[in-house]
Write a protein that holds these residues in place. Sequence first.
Motif, PDB file in Angstrom:
ATOM      1  N   GLY A  89      17.756 -55.256 -58.011  1.00 58.32           N
ATOM      2  CA  GLY A  89      18.434 -55.799 -59.152  1.00 58.32           C
ATOM      3  C   GLY A  89      17.449 -56.045 -60.422  1.00 58.32           C
ATOM      4  O   GLY A  89      18.013 -55.644 -61.512  1.00 58.32           O
ATOM      5  N   PHE A  90      16.191 -56.586 -60.103  1.00 55.64           N
ATOM      6  CA  PHE A  90      15.352 -56.692 -61.006  1.00 55.64           C
ATOM      7  C   PHE A  90      14.831 -55.405 -61.788  1.00 55.64           C
ATOM      8  O   PHE A  90      15.010 -55.337 -62.892  1.00 55.64           O
ATOM      9  N   ARG A  91      14.751 -54.317 -60.735  1.00 58.60           N
ATOM     10  CA  ARG A  91      14.309 -52.906 -61.308  1.00 58.60           C
ATOM     11  C   ARG A  91      15.463 -52.421 -61.983  1.00 58.60           C
ATOM     12  O   ARG A  91      15.144 -51.789 -63.056  1.00 58.60           O
ATOM     13  N   ASP A  92      16.716 -52.636 -61.596  1.00 57.35           N
ATOM     14  CA  ASP A  92      17.810 -52.103 -62.047  1.00 57.35           C
ATOM     15  C   ASP A  92      18.054 -52.536 -63.600  1.00 57.35           C
ATOM     16  O   ASP A  92      18.611 -51.633 -64.540  1.00 57.35           O
ATOM     17  N   ASN A  93      17.616 -53.664 -63.860  1.00 59.72           N
ATOM     18  CA  ASN A  93      17.614 -54.166 -65.329  1.00 59.72           C
ATOM     19  C   ASN A  93      16.298 -53.873 -66.215  1.00 59.72           C
ATOM     20  O   ASN A  93      16.261 -54.460 -67.226  1.00 59.72           O
ATOM     21  N   GLY A  94      15.750 -52.913 -65.612  1.00 55.39           N
ATOM     22  CA  GLY A  94      14.445 -52.294 -66.384  1.00 55.39           C
ATOM     23  C   GLY A  94      13.287 -52.782 -66.200  1.00 55.39           C
ATOM     24  O   GLY A  94      12.307 -52.688 -66.869  1.00 55.39           O
ATOM     25  N   HIS A  95      13.102 -53.896 -65.314  1.00 57.34           N
ATOM     26  CA  HIS A  95      11.773 -54.726 -65.175  1.00 57.34           C
ATOM     27  C   HIS A  95      10.933 -54.110 -64.384  1.00 57.34           C
ATOM     28  O   HIS A  95      11.355 -53.148 -63.099  1.00 57.34           O
ATOM     29  N   GLN A  96       9.589 -54.177 -64.479  1.00 55.09           N
ATOM     30  CA  GLN A  96       8.518 -53.761 -63.371  1.00 55.09           C
ATOM     31  C   GLN A  96       8.556 -54.858 -62.449  1.00 55.09           C
ATOM     32  O   GLN A  96       8.364 -56.035 -62.884  1.00 55.09           O
ATOM     33  N   VAL A  97       8.243 -54.617 -61.166  1.00 50.15           N
ATOM     34  CA  VAL A  97       8.139 -55.414 -60.197  1.00 50.15           C
ATOM     35  C   VAL A  97       6.897 -55.203 -59.009  1.00 50.15           C
ATOM     36  O   VAL A  97       6.767 -54.346 -58.643  1.00 50.15           O
ATOM     37  N   VAL A  98       6.091 -56.300 -58.936  1.00 50.91           N
ATOM     38  CA  VAL A  98       5.204 -56.120 -57.790  1.00 50.91           C
ATOM     39  C   VAL A  98       5.679 -57.304 -56.848  1.00 50.91           C
ATOM     40  O   VAL A  98       6.040 -58.665 -57.027  1.00 50.91           O
ATOM     41  N   THR A 107      -7.005 -53.214 -60.761  1.00 46.74           N
ATOM     42  CA  THR A 107      -5.452 -53.022 -61.087  1.00 46.74           C
ATOM     43  C   THR A 107      -5.190 -51.754 -61.602  1.00 46.74           C
ATOM     44  O   THR A 107      -3.966 -51.460 -61.702  1.00 46.74           O
ATOM     45  N   ASP A 108      -6.142 -50.722 -61.626  1.00 45.81           N
ATOM     46  CA  ASP A 108      -5.830 -49.507 -62.213  1.00 45.81           C
ATOM     47  C   ASP A 108      -4.711 -48.541 -61.514  1.00 45.81           C
ATOM     48  O   ASP A 108      -3.904 -48.174 -61.942  1.00 45.81           O
ATOM     49  N   GLU A 109      -4.902 -48.482 -60.062  1.00 49.66           N
ATOM     50  CA  GLU A 109      -4.210 -47.944 -59.422  1.00 49.66           C
ATOM     51  C   GLU A 109      -2.695 -48.583 -59.170  1.00 49.66           C
ATOM     52  O   GLU A 109      -1.584 -48.133 -59.448  1.00 49.66           O
ATOM     53  N   LEU A 110      -2.536 -49.983 -59.280  1.00 48.95           N
ATOM     54  CA  LEU A 110      -1.423 -50.714 -59.384  1.00 48.95           C
ATOM     55  C   LEU A 110      -0.615 -50.523 -60.624  1.00 48.95           C
ATOM     56  O   LEU A 110       0.659 -50.299 -60.495  1.00 48.95           O
ATOM     57  N   GLN A 111      -1.440 -50.491 -61.800  1.00 50.61           N
ATOM     58  CA  GLN A 111      -0.730 -50.346 -62.979  1.00 50.61           C
ATOM     59  C   GLN A 111      -0.143 -48.835 -63.081  1.00 50.61           C
ATOM     60  O   GLN A 111       0.972 -48.625 -63.645  1.00 50.61           O
ATOM     61  N   ALA A 112      -0.757 -48.154 -62.519  1.00 50.11           N
ATOM     62  CA  ALA A 112      -0.433 -46.491 -62.722  1.00 50.11           C
ATOM     63  C   ALA A 112       0.925 -46.394 -61.638  1.00 50.11           C
ATOM     64  O   ALA A 112       1.866 -45.638 -62.250  1.00 50.11           O
ATOM     65  N   ASP A 113       0.892 -47.050 -60.519  1.00 44.93           N
ATOM     66  CA  ASP A 113       2.325 -47.081 -59.670  1.00 44.93           C
ATOM     67  C   ASP A 113       3.303 -47.601 -60.467  1.00 44.93           C
ATOM     68  O   ASP A 113       4.679 -46.943 -60.471  1.00 44.93           O
ATOM     69  N   LEU A 114       3.051 -48.709 -61.265  1.00 46.60           N
ATOM     70  CA  LEU A 114       4.183 -49.488 -62.151  1.00 46.60           C
ATOM     71  C   LEU A 114       4.648 -48.485 -63.143  1.00 46.60           C
ATOM     72  O   LEU A 114       5.835 -48.614 -63.518  1.00 46.60           O
ATOM     73  N   ASP A 127       4.669 -45.592 -63.473  1.00 47.24           N
ATOM     74  CA  ASP A 127       5.295 -44.307 -62.560  1.00 47.24           C
ATOM     75  C   ASP A 127       6.594 -44.661 -62.068  1.00 47.24           C
ATOM     76  O   ASP A 127       7.411 -43.840 -61.502  1.00 47.24           O
ATOM     77  N   GLY A 128       7.105 -46.165 -62.366  1.00 48.18           N
ATOM     78  CA  GLY A 128       8.387 -46.549 -61.948  1.00 48.18           C
ATOM     79  C   GLY A 128       8.479 -47.063 -60.676  1.00 48.18           C
ATOM     80  O   GLY A 128       9.658 -47.257 -60.023  1.00 48.18           O
ATOM     81  N   GLN A 129       6.982 -47.138 -59.862  1.00 51.73           N
ATOM     82  CA  GLN A 129       7.307 -47.744 -58.230  1.00 51.73           C
ATOM     83  C   GLN A 129       7.677 -49.414 -58.282  1.00 51.73           C
ATOM     84  O   GLN A 129       6.720 -49.918 -59.349  1.00 51.73           O
ATOM     85  N   VAL A 130       7.996 -49.599 -57.203  1.00 51.35           N
ATOM     86  CA  VAL A 130       7.890 -51.153 -56.826  1.00 51.35           C
ATOM     87  C   VAL A 130       6.648 -51.007 -56.008  1.00 51.35           C
ATOM     88  O   VAL A 130       6.548 -50.424 -55.058  1.00 51.35           O
ATOM     89  N   VAL A 131       5.650 -51.802 -56.306  1.00 45.31           N
ATOM     90  CA  VAL A 131       4.457 -51.893 -55.591  1.00 45.31           C
ATOM     91  C   VAL A 131       4.603 -53.183 -54.653  1.00 45.31           C
ATOM     92  O   VAL A 131       4.972 -54.298 -55.055  1.00 45.31           O
ATOM     93  N   VAL A 132       4.617 -53.158 -53.341  1.00 43.23           N
ATOM     94  CA  VAL A 132       4.646 -54.098 -52.329  1.00 43.23           C
ATOM     95  C   VAL A 132       3.295 -54.450 -51.829  1.00 43.23           C
ATOM     96  O   VAL A 132       2.661 -53.456 -50.878  1.00 43.23           O
ATOM     97  N   VAL A 133       2.820 -55.675 -51.824  1.00 44.07           N
ATOM     98  CA  VAL A 133       1.400 -56.167 -51.418  1.00 44.07           C
ATOM     99  C   VAL A 133       1.297 -57.153 -50.294  1.00 44.07           C
ATOM    100  O   VAL A 133       2.197 -57.935 -50.372  1.00 44.07           O
ATOM    101  N   ALA A 134       0.655 -57.033 -49.349  1.00 37.22           N
ATOM    102  CA  ALA A 134       0.529 -58.003 -48.173  1.00 37.22           C
ATOM    103  C   ALA A 134      -0.452 -59.324 -48.884  1.00 37.22           C
ATOM    104  O   ALA A 134      -1.435 -59.131 -49.589  1.00 37.22           O
ATOM    105  N   GLY A 135       0.224 -60.053 -48.795  1.00 37.30           N
ATOM    106  CA  GLY A 135      -0.258 -61.441 -49.183  1.00 37.30           C
ATOM    107  C   GLY A 135      -1.276 -61.717 -48.089  1.00 37.30           C
ATOM    108  O   GLY A 135      -1.593 -61.368 -47.067  1.00 37.30           O
ATOM    109  N   PHE A 136      -2.057 -62.985 -48.571  1.00 37.10           N
ATOM    110  CA  PHE A 136      -2.928 -63.780 -47.752  1.00 37.10           C
ATOM    111  C   PHE A 136      -4.262 -63.124 -47.270  1.00 37.10           C
ATOM    112  O   PHE A 136      -5.060 -63.684 -46.442  1.00 37.10           O
ATOM    113  N   GLN A 137      -4.618 -61.889 -47.982  1.00 40.20           N
ATOM    114  CA  GLN A 137      -5.678 -60.872 -47.294  1.00 40.20           C
ATOM    115  C   GLN A 137      -6.350 -60.219 -48.385  1.00 40.20           C
ATOM    116  O   GLN A 137      -5.798 -60.033 -49.584  1.00 40.20           O
TER     117      GLN A 137
END
Length: 417
Positions: free
Chosen positions: A28-37, A118-125, A127-137
């Motif tokens: 829903g957030f991405r469909d509204n045009g937002h970038q999401v991690v 953050t370079d690779e993260l920002q590049a994925d964003l 590029d229109g990707q949702v980035v899913v990150v493992a927390g806690f580590q």
Amino acid sequence: MALYVQKFGGTSVGSVERIKAVAEKVKGFRDNGHQVVVVVSAMSGETNRLIGMANEINDEPTPREMDMLVSTGEQVTISLLAMALHKLGVPATSYTGSQVGIQTDSAHTKARIQRIETDELQADLDDGQVVVVAGFQGVDEEGNITTLGRGGSDTTGVALAAALKADECQIYTDVDGVYTTDPRVCSKAQRLERITVEEMLELASLGSKVLQIRAVEFAGKYNVPLRVLSSFQDGPGTLIVADSDQEEDSMEEPLISGIAFTANEAKLTLLNTPDVPGVASRILGPIAGANIEVDMIVQNVAPAGDYTDFTFTVAKGDYKQTLKILNEQVLPDLGEGEVKSDDNIAKVSLVGVGMRSHAGVASKMFRVLAEESINIRMVSTSEIKISVVIDEKQMELAVRALHKAFGLDKADIENKE
């Protein structure tokens, strides 16, 4: 277009159905045009399961191997969530903490984040990707997997939001915001629209379990807007803002923002100890040496001036060890004195930045407790907090009485509006 970092806890991703629901929310957030991690925890109960297996094999596993083991819980969640997003037609890539470049120190099981690449993260964003990150580590300089301690996924979320300069970090949990006190104790507790970082830090340190204290510290240090939301129902949640933002948006600060309480404390008193320089260090030094944190401290001077009573509190889990240290190390060193202790106490605290500009909060608090025949055993204050130690059996009565007296009950708020 905004950039959001969204963190979902273990209950929010506790089953395949809930992971699918998280994917729908992210879409829903991405469909509204937002970038999401998206930062996720392990599925509810998974970390405890892994720890249990480790203890069956070795009751003293090395911290490095424990980090290697428990970090796998989040790896399961990120891959499942990425798959759920793909099913919805949303491009997504999952990363472990080490893959995404979360660099930490080498303190296994309680590591601290030092920097994030953050370079690779920002590049994925971009590029229109949702980035899913493992927390806690994360990973240390030697390439070892590290974990941030219980609740560390909150810290991961806030740290990523700071590094990416996100518009907001959203913490999704099983409650719909921060409340004036625990609704299970006071049914008239209300959800706060906003609260300052300073107030949230106090509430977190005093027993509120909505957010990990390190995450709140990170948000304050890097000025990250932080919002607590429910994974299971829509709503505005609670926005945690810098103190300056609160002052700009409000003509008059609320006097009290919340009431925190905990029964997880014990009180110890050394009677008739010598009233000489250095006695406090001789009492607390061995306790600090055992890595036991002391909370409240009160020292009284006897009329004769030769002896003093020294009282302090510790976490209830440290009570027996502290008592042993006092009897076996401190008293023999002092050569005199007597220990009295009580592990049936509770701490109740009023928190609010409005205390800075309003007099009489303490006297009102004491009067309300006196009217309920609640005896105060210890008192501690700061600019925005007043804490009292009382008998544990009177804790809930004290919370409800203070909540009403300071106008925090739902009915009182509705009448004011």
